[in-house]
Design a protein around this motif. Structure first.
Motif, PDB file in Angstrom:
ATOM      1  N   GLN A 139      16.809  -7.149  -2.324  1.00 53.65           N
ATOM      2  CA  GLN A 139      17.086  -6.233  -1.754  1.00 53.65           C
ATOM      3  C   GLN A 139      16.106  -5.098  -1.309  1.00 53.65           C
ATOM      4  O   GLN A 139      16.062  -4.538  -1.305  1.00 53.65           O
ATOM      5  N   LYS A 140      14.698  -5.921  -1.095  1.00 60.38           N
ATOM      6  CA  LYS A 140      13.699  -5.390  -0.466  1.00 60.38           C
ATOM      7  C   LYS A 140      12.771  -4.153  -1.506  1.00 60.38           C
ATOM      8  O   LYS A 140      12.228  -3.083  -1.610  1.00 60.38           O
ATOM      9  N   GLN A 141      13.066  -4.681  -2.947  1.00 64.08           N
ATOM     10  CA  GLN A 141      13.059  -3.420  -4.085  1.00 64.08           C
ATOM     11  C   GLN A 141      11.551  -4.597  -4.604  1.00 64.08           C
ATOM     12  O   GLN A 141      11.070  -5.546  -4.499  1.00 64.08           O
ATOM     13  N   ALA A 142      11.170  -3.051  -5.371  1.00 63.20           N
ATOM     14  CA  ALA A 142       9.812  -3.870  -6.110  1.00 63.20           C
ATOM     15  C   ALA A 142       9.327  -2.503  -7.251  1.00 63.20           C
ATOM     16  O   ALA A 142      10.185  -1.797  -7.241  1.00 63.20           O
ATOM     17  N   ARG A 143       8.751  -2.841  -8.498  1.00 61.86           N
ATOM     18  CA  ARG A 143       8.852  -1.777  -9.400  1.00 61.86           C
ATOM     19  C   ARG A 143       6.910  -1.570  -9.485  1.00 61.86           C
ATOM     20  O   ARG A 143       6.457  -3.074  -9.515  1.00 61.86           O
ATOM     21  N   GLN A 181      12.602   0.109  -0.175  1.00 59.54           N
ATOM     22  CA  GLN A 181      11.734   0.074   1.686  1.00 59.54           C
ATOM     23  C   GLN A 181      13.017   0.430   2.007  1.00 59.54           C
ATOM     24  O   GLN A 181      14.640  -0.441   2.087  1.00 59.54           O
ATOM     25  N   ALA A 182      13.702   1.467   2.715  1.00 61.55           N
ATOM     26  CA  ALA A 182      14.813   2.027   3.176  1.00 61.55           C
ATOM     27  C   ALA A 182      14.387   2.715   4.453  1.00 61.55           C
ATOM     28  O   ALA A 182      14.121   4.015   4.200  1.00 61.55           O
ATOM     29  N   ASP A 215       0.680  -1.174   0.099  1.00 60.18           N
ATOM     30  CA  ASP A 215      -0.050  -0.076  -0.119  1.00 60.18           C
ATOM     31  C   ASP A 215       0.458   1.555   0.332  1.00 60.18           C
ATOM     32  O   ASP A 215       0.789   2.327  -0.649  1.00 60.18           O
ATOM     33  N   GLU A 216       1.597   1.335   1.130  1.00 57.31           N
ATOM     34  CA  GLU A 216       3.033   2.449   1.437  1.00 57.31           C
ATOM     35  C   GLU A 216       3.473   2.756  -0.611  1.00 57.31           C
ATOM     36  O   GLU A 216       3.356   3.254  -1.006  1.00 57.31           O
ATOM     37  N   ALA A 217       3.962   1.342  -0.994  1.00 56.96           N
ATOM     38  CA  ALA A 217       4.594   1.697  -2.357  1.00 56.96           C
ATOM     39  C   ALA A 217       3.868   1.996  -3.644  1.00 56.96           C
ATOM     40  O   ALA A 217       3.774   2.694  -4.050  1.00 56.96           O
ATOM     41  N   GLN A 218       2.463   1.278  -3.314  1.00 55.41           N
ATOM     42  CA  GLN A 218       1.790   2.047  -4.402  1.00 55.41           C
ATOM     43  C   GLN A 218       1.334   3.549  -3.940  1.00 55.41           C
ATOM     44  O   GLN A 218       0.838   3.966  -4.378  1.00 55.41           O
ATOM     45  N   ALA A 219       1.014   4.323  -2.230  1.00 50.26           N
ATOM     46  CA  ALA A 219       1.031   5.418  -2.978  1.00 50.26           C
ATOM     47  C   ALA A 219       2.373   6.674  -2.945  1.00 50.26           C
ATOM     48  O   ALA A 219       2.331   7.297  -3.864  1.00 50.26           O
ATOM     49  N   VAL A 242       9.770  12.405  -2.448  1.00 52.15           N
ATOM     50  CA  VAL A 242       9.092  10.703  -2.563  1.00 52.15           C
ATOM     51  C   VAL A 242      11.067  10.874  -2.540  1.00 52.15           C
ATOM     52  O   VAL A 242      11.113   9.250  -2.929  1.00 52.15           O
ATOM     53  N   LEU A 243      11.704  11.099  -3.838  1.00 50.39           N
ATOM     54  CA  LEU A 243      12.930  10.040  -3.494  1.00 50.39           C
ATOM     55  C   LEU A 243      14.052  10.965  -3.538  1.00 50.39           C
ATOM     56  O   LEU A 243      13.412  11.023  -1.735  1.00 50.39           O
ATOM     57  N   PRO A 244      14.970   9.752  -2.925  1.00 51.00           N
ATOM     58  CA  PRO A 244      16.047   9.999  -1.532  1.00 51.00           C
ATOM     59  C   PRO A 244      16.719  10.880  -1.890  1.00 51.00           C
ATOM     60  O   PRO A 244      16.933  12.060  -2.059  1.00 51.00           O
ATOM     61  N   ASP A 245      17.612  11.618   0.038  1.00 48.40           N
ATOM     62  CA  ASP A 245      17.324  12.562  -0.134  1.00 48.40           C
ATOM     63  C   ASP A 245      19.453  13.116  -0.813  1.00 48.40           C
ATOM     64  O   ASP A 245      20.000  11.605  -1.093  1.00 48.40           O
ATOM     65  N   GLY A 246      19.309  13.938  -1.239  1.00 54.02           N
ATOM     66  CA  GLY A 246      20.711  14.075  -2.989  1.00 54.02           C
ATOM     67  C   GLY A 246      20.126  13.694  -3.782  1.00 54.02           C
ATOM     68  O   GLY A 246      21.160  14.277  -4.371  1.00 54.02           O
ATOM     69  N   ALA A 247      18.782  13.470  -3.968  1.00 51.90           N
ATOM     70  CA  ALA A 247      18.704  12.880  -5.480  1.00 51.90           C
ATOM     71  C   ALA A 247      18.394  14.662  -6.375  1.00 51.90           C
ATOM     72  O   ALA A 247      18.092  15.167  -5.880  1.00 51.90           O
ATOM     73  N   ASP A 248      18.440  13.778  -8.224  1.00 58.86           N
ATOM     74  CA  ASP A 248      18.431  14.301  -8.678  1.00 58.86           C
ATOM     75  C   ASP A 248      17.038  15.393  -8.915  1.00 58.86           C
ATOM     76  O   ASP A 248      16.114  13.961  -9.571  1.00 58.86           O
TER      77      ASP A 248
END
Length: 379
Positions: free
Chosen positions: A202-206, A245-246, A139-143, A170-176
Motif C-alpha cells: 500500500q505504497k508504504q516504506a520503512r 506515498q499519498a 530519494d523523497e522518502a529519505q529526505a 512532514v506529518l499528515p494533516d491533523g496529526a499530533d
C-alpha cells in the motif's frame, strides 16, 4: 501380322475387304448370266485397280471426281466427322483452365500449411506491453525521513513550539505534533545519515536513519542527597521511520522506533594487492616524497606532470613523513603505486594511504617521472 485398319487402307489406297465379297457376288451373278447366254467379261484385279487409282490421284490435277455407279460404292469410314463449333471449344478450354487453376490453388494452400504453420497468438503479447508501476520515490522518502528524525529527536522544554512546527511540515494533516514527547529535557541533533528504504504494501516504506544526538544536561534527575549524573557524550542511534506515498507526496505514516547501531562492521574480504616492483620503487621514492611535501605546502605545480591538476591540501595540514612507497609492477610511460603518509593535523598525527599515478616526462636532454594524479585509499 494383324490386318490393316480402315485408315491405313484408306491412306494406302487399298480396297476394303468387304469389296471382295461384293465382287465375288457380282462374279457369280455374271457367271449365271453367261450360262443364260451373256458374254463373259474378264475379272478385274483389285490390287491393279487400286494402284491405277492411286497413280491417277497423284498425277491428275484436282478435279471433281465423277460420280461412281451405284454398283461401285465407295467404302465408308468407320467414324463420322462432326464439325466442332467455336463456342463449345472455348467452353471446354475455359473449363479445363478453371479446373487446373483450382488444383494449383489447393496445392499452394497445402504447401503453405506445411511449410508455414499458423502461429498461435501469445496471450502475453496479445495483451499488449505490460504496464509497469512507477518506481517508489526513495530519494523523497529519505529526505522526508531525515527531516522527521531531526525534528523528532530535537527538543527543548523552553521552546516546545519549535519542535511542533518542524514535525508538522512532514506529518499528515491533523496529526499530533507532540509525537509522544512529554515536554521535558533538552537534546540536540548533530548529524543525520539516511540509509536503506525497505518497501512495503500500500505504497508504504520503512526508512533507516542514523542520527548523531547530544543530550544537554543530566540524563536522569538526581536523587535527593546525591550529586547530579554526568551528561552523556554525543552518540549515534538508529531510527526506523515509517512513510507512505499519498497525494503525490511522501509523508510520515506513524510513530518511529529507535534501534541500535552495530558496534563493528562486517569482516572484510582478503584482497590481493598488485605485485611490487622494488627497483622502480627505489628509483621514484624521492619523486613521491617531494610531491607530498609540496602537497602539504600548497604548491603542487612544480611537482606534477604537465596538464595534471592536483589541488593542494588545506591550511593546518603538515607532512610528518612518507612512511612507505611501493611501486606496482608494470611497463610503459604510466605507472602506479601505494604510499603511506603521516600528517600533522589538529594537534595529532594521522597516518593515511594514497594511490599515486606517475608519468614519464621527457625533455631535450633528460627524462624524469612526475605525479599525474593522487587518490586516497587503496582502490
Amino acid at each position: 501380322m494383324p490386318p490393316l485398319g480402315p485408315t491405313a487402307r484408306r491412306v494406302l489406297g487399298l480396297p476394303d475387304p468387304g469389296d471382295w465379297e461384293r465382287k465375288k457376288q457380282r462374279k457369280k451373278t455374271k457367271q449365271g448370266q453367261a450360262a443364260q447366254g451373256a458374254v463373259p467379261q474378264p475379272a478385274a484385279n483389285p490390287w491393279e485397280t487400286a494402284a491405277q487409282q492411286l497413280l491417277a490421284q497423284r498425277t491428275a490435277p484436282p478435279t471433281p471426281a465423277p460420280a461412281r455407279p451405284a454398283t461401285a460404292a465407295t467404302p465408308a469410314a468407320p467414324w463420322a466427322t462432326v464439325e466442332e463449333r467455336s463456342g463449345s471449344a472455348f467452353a471446354r478450354r475455359f473449363g479445363r483452365g478453371v479446373l487446373w487453376t483450382l488444383v494449383a490453388a489447393l496445392a499452394l494452400l497445402g504447401a503453405k500449411s506445411v511449410l508455414l504453420p499458423k502461429k498461435v497468438p501469445d496471450p502475453v503479447q496479445s495483451a499488449g506491453p505490460a504496464q509497469t508501476a512507477p518506481a517508489y520515490p526513495t530519494d523523497e522518502a529519505q529526505a522526508v525521513a531525515s527531516r522527521y528524525a531531526r525534528a523528532y529527536l530535537s527538543w527543548d522544554e523552553a521552546t516546545p513550539e519549535t519542535r511542533a512546527a518542524s514535525l508538522g511540515a512532514v506529518l499528515p494533516d491533523g496529526a499530533d505534533t507532540k509525537a509522544g514527547w512529554d515536554g521535558k529535557g533538552k537534546q540536540d541533533v548533530l548529524a543525520i545519515e539516511p540509509g536503506t528504504v525497505t518497501l512495503a504494501a500500500q505504497k508504504q516504506a520503512r526508512v533507516r536513519v542514523d542520527v548523531l544526538v547530544r543530550p544537554v544536561g543530566p540524563v536522569l534527575p538526581p536523587k535527593p542527597g546525591t550529586p547530579p549524573a554526568p551528561t552523556l557524550p554525543a552518540q549515534w542511534l538508529g531510527l526506523d521511520v515509517p512513510v507512505v506515498q499519498a497525494g503525490g507526496r511522501v509523508v510520515v505514516a506513524g510513530p518511529p522506533g529507535i534501534v541500535g547501531v552495530p558496534k563493528t562492521g562486517p569482516k572484510a574480504p582478503e584482497l590481493a594487492g598488485p605485485e611490487a616492483d622494488t627497483a622502480f620503487g627505489e628509483q621514484t621514492a624521492e619523486t613521491v616524497a617531494k610531491f607530498f611535501t609540496a602537497y602539504a605546502a600548497g604548491d603542487t605545480e612544480t611537482v606534477t606532470a604537465p596538464g595534471a591538476f592536483v589541488p593542494p591540501l588545506p591550511a593546518g595540514v603538515s607532512l610528518v613523513g612518507v612512511e612507505s612507497w611501493t611501486a606496482d609492477k608494470g611497463q610503459g610511460a604510466d605507472r602506479s603505486g601505494t604510499a603511506r603518509v603521516t600528517w600533522q593535523i589538529g594537534g595529532a598525527q594521522l597516518e593515511q594511504t594514497y594511490r599515486v599515478e606517475l608519468t614519464r616526462v621527457a625533455s631535450a636532454d633528460a627524462q624524469r617521472w612526475q605525479v599525474a594524479a593522487v587518490h586516497g585509499g587503496t582502490a
